[in-house]
Design an enzyme around this catalytic site. Structure first.
Site, PDB file in Angstrom:
ATOM      1  N   THR A 128       0.862  -1.182   0.000  1.00 30.42           N
ATOM      2  CA  THR A 128       0.000   0.000   0.000  1.00 30.42           C
ATOM      3  C   THR A 128       0.898   1.231   0.000  1.00 30.42           C
ATOM      4  O   THR A 128       1.968   1.223   0.591  1.00 30.42           O
ATOM      5  CB  THR A 128      -0.864  -0.017   1.277  1.00 30.42           C
ATOM      6  OG1 THR A 128      -1.795  -1.088   1.184  1.00 30.42           O
ATOM      7  CG2 THR A 128      -1.601   1.290   1.493  1.00 30.42           C
ATOM      8  N   ARG A 177     -14.161  -6.823  -0.942  1.00 30.58           N
ATOM      9  CA  ARG A 177     -13.490  -6.575   0.355  1.00 30.58           C
ATOM     10  C   ARG A 177     -12.817  -5.193   0.310  1.00 30.58           C
ATOM     11  O   ARG A 177     -12.137  -4.841  -0.626  1.00 30.58           O
ATOM     12  CB  ARG A 177     -12.466  -7.660   0.617  1.00 30.58           C
ATOM     13  CG  ARG A 177     -11.642  -7.476   1.910  1.00 30.58           C
ATOM     14  CD  ARG A 177     -10.337  -6.762   1.647  1.00 30.58           C
ATOM     15  NE  ARG A 177      -9.491  -6.690   2.837  1.00 30.58           N
ATOM     16  CZ  ARG A 177      -8.401  -5.918   2.913  1.00 30.58           C
ATOM     17  NH1 ARG A 177      -8.050  -5.150   1.908  1.00 30.58           N
ATOM     18  NH2 ARG A 177      -7.688  -5.899   4.017  1.00 30.58           N
ATOM     19  N   VAL A 178     -13.034  -4.399   1.365  1.00 29.63           N
ATOM     20  CA  VAL A 178     -12.383  -3.096   1.493  1.00 29.63           C
ATOM     21  C   VAL A 178     -11.522  -3.121   2.753  1.00 29.63           C
ATOM     22  O   VAL A 178     -11.983  -3.584   3.803  1.00 29.63           O
ATOM     23  CB  VAL A 178     -13.423  -1.962   1.584  1.00 29.63           C
ATOM     24  CG1 VAL A 178     -12.737  -0.619   1.801  1.00 29.63           C
ATOM     25  CG2 VAL A 178     -14.272  -1.914   0.315  1.00 29.63           C
ATOM     26  N   GLY A 179     -10.288  -2.638   2.636  1.00 26.05           N
ATOM     27  CA  GLY A 179      -9.380  -2.593   3.780  1.00 26.05           C
ATOM     28  C   GLY A 179      -9.371  -1.225   4.441  1.00 26.05           C
ATOM     29  O   GLY A 179     -10.273  -0.407   4.270  1.00 26.05           O
ATOM     30  N   ASP A 180      -8.300  -0.989   5.182  1.00 28.75           N
ATOM     31  CA  ASP A 180      -8.201   0.245   5.973  1.00 28.75           C
ATOM     32  C   ASP A 180      -7.886   1.487   5.145  1.00 28.75           C
ATOM     33  O   ASP A 180      -8.242   2.601   5.517  1.00 28.75           O
ATOM     34  CB  ASP A 180      -7.071   0.095   7.008  1.00 28.75           C
ATOM     35  CG  ASP A 180      -5.716  -0.113   6.322  1.00 28.75           C
ATOM     36  OD1 ASP A 180      -5.593  -1.098   5.559  1.00 28.75           O
ATOM     37  OD2 ASP A 180      -4.813   0.717   6.512  1.00 28.75           O
ATOM     38  N   THR A 207       0.059   1.584   6.441  1.00 23.61           N
ATOM     39  CA  THR A 207       0.171   0.440   5.544  1.00 23.61           C
ATOM     40  C   THR A 207       0.230  -0.817   6.392  1.00 23.61           C
ATOM     41  O   THR A 207       0.670  -0.772   7.534  1.00 23.61           O
ATOM     42  CB  THR A 207       1.425   0.561   4.654  1.00 23.61           C
ATOM     43  OG1 THR A 207       1.644  -0.685   3.972  1.00 23.61           O
ATOM     44  CG2 THR A 207       2.666   0.897   5.457  1.00 23.61           C
ATOM     45  N   GLY A 208      -0.230  -1.912   5.829  1.00 22.53           N
ATOM     46  CA  GLY A 208      -0.194  -3.161   6.582  1.00 22.53           C
ATOM     47  C   GLY A 208      -1.492  -3.923   6.425  1.00 22.53           C
ATOM     48  O   GLY A 208      -2.365  -3.551   5.637  1.00 22.53           O
ATOM     49  N   GLY A 246      -4.973  -4.779   6.770  1.00 22.27           N
ATOM     50  CA  GLY A 246      -5.958  -3.736   7.013  1.00 22.27           C
ATOM     51  C   GLY A 246      -6.937  -3.973   8.139  1.00 22.27           C
ATOM     52  O   GLY A 246      -7.341  -3.038   8.832  1.00 22.27           O
TER      53      GLY A 246
HETATM   54  N1  GLY Z   1      -3.647  -1.974   3.975  1.00 20.48           N
HETATM   55  C1  GLY Z   1      -4.238  -2.414   2.774  1.00 20.48           C
HETATM   56  C2  GLY Z   1      -5.369  -3.313   2.964  1.00 20.48           C
HETATM   57  O1  GLY Z   1      -5.427  -4.066   3.932  1.00 20.48           O
HETATM   58  O2  GLY Z   1      -6.231  -3.305   2.117  1.00 20.48           O
END
Ligand code: GLY
Length: 333
Positions: A202, A230-233, A253-254, A256
């Site tokens: 990311t 799927r949506v992350g952070d 980053t990481g 999510g």
């Molecule tokens: N940090 C990116 C995600 O988990 O989508």
């Protein structure tokens, strides 16, 4: 009633830009490409700041460079969904005007961060997803492309490998260039965590401009083999990205899901607002991520006075900092 008017016009701050290109076990043979990528982004964003441009323009431009670089998990070259497509999420936030724009699950935009900027500037709303986000961006001049233009053969192979190992019930414990030590550190735990292959690259940027305004931007292709939708952070406000002139600007980053559950971006900026120095708050945020939920990742955090912090609990994080004193990049902090 008390009104706060953010400082927007007095040029008194030394501009600062920080970027990251993901926190994970960056293999030795990809190190140079990561460093070159964050340097290119720094140079582009810092040029804008140096001529008096806004923090928002600088973070958008820096993240656009990172999205265009196929080494990173953002834009073209991102990880693939379980059905073999690229699905992108991005957010940016203007800490002076307290405006934000985000998009998620877009498949036909080359630069989702630019679509997020359109949401911020052209919409009374904050967040668009899927085809609605694509149509919104298109109605404001962005080209819609074929998703195949974002897909690399490298990622098709990576997905095939991941799905084969998943089908075999295997967690991959080997990784080029890294020896697994028998200790209890977060870095070693990361190397034993099968999620690590899905938690990297990311991209993001935070900036302070000469007028004292903060901005932040984060963009991602998400995690490898993620289910469609799927949506992350990264694109969620206060999770992977946040900016407020009264606290700080942050990009994370990481992996999510833990970051989302802790609303970690806002957690970190609130700490700065409460008086903690950004260099301390950044480390505390990553410690909290690990101690509370066993999460792994990295953070860049910039305060309104120009102090900043970087931290990660992965073996590496590609990062860069541009100040009036010059540009610096690295793979660990
Ligand atoms: N940090 C990116 C995600 O988990 O989508």
């Amino acid at each position: 009633m008390h009104y706060h008017i953010p400082v927007t016009s007095t040029p008194k701050h030394a501009p600062i830009l920080l970027v990251h290109g993901g926190a994970w076990a960056i293999p030795a043979d990809a190190a140079a490409a990561h460093l070159a990528g964050v340097r290119n982004a720094l140079e582009t964003g810092h040029t804008i700041l140096a001529r008096g441009g806004s923090a928002l323009d600088a973070v958008e431009a820096a993240v656009t460079v990172l999205e265009d670089d196929p080494i990173f998990d953002a834009g073209r070259g991102s990880f693939l969904t379980s059905d073999g497509r690229v699905q992108l999420d991005a957010l940016l936030m203007d800490g002076g005007r307290m405006k934000a724009g985000g998009v998620a699950c877009v498949e036909r935009l080359r630069n989702p961060i630019q679509a997020a900027r359109l949401v911020l500037e052209k919409s009374p709303h904050v967040y668009f997803v899927g085809s609605g986000a694509e149509q919104f961006a298109h109605s404001h001049g962005m080209a819609l492309i074929d998703n195949a233009e974002l897909v690399l053969d490298r990622e098709r192979e990576r997905l095939t490998h991941a799905q084969a190992r998943e089908a075999a019930g295997l967690a991959d414990l080997t990784f080029s260039g890294h020896i697994l030590h028998d200790d209890k550190s977060p870095e070693t735990a990361f190397l034993h965590d099968p999620a690590r292959f899905a938690s990297h690259d990311t991209v993001g940027a935070v900036a302070l401009d000469a007028h004292g305004n903060l901005a932040a931007a984060t963009s991602t292709g998400g995690t490898l083999n993620k289910p469609p939708g799927r949506v992350g952070d990264s694109s969620l406000i206060g999770c992977g990205c946040y900016a407020d002139n009264l606290s700080a600007a942050v990009s994370l980053t990481g992996w999510g899901e833990p970051i989302m559950k802790l609303v970690l971006g806002k957690w970190a900026t609130d700490r700065v607002a409460g008086g903690t120095a950004p260099e301390i708050a950044a480390r505390e945020a990553i410690s909290y991520l690990y101690s509370r939920l066993g999460g792994h990742g990295g953070i860049i955090l910039l305060g309104p006075d120009g102090r900043f912090g970087l931290a990660h609990n992965t073996p590496a994080m590609a990062w860069g900092v541009a100040t009036p004193n010059g540009l610096q990049t690295g793979l660990t902090v």
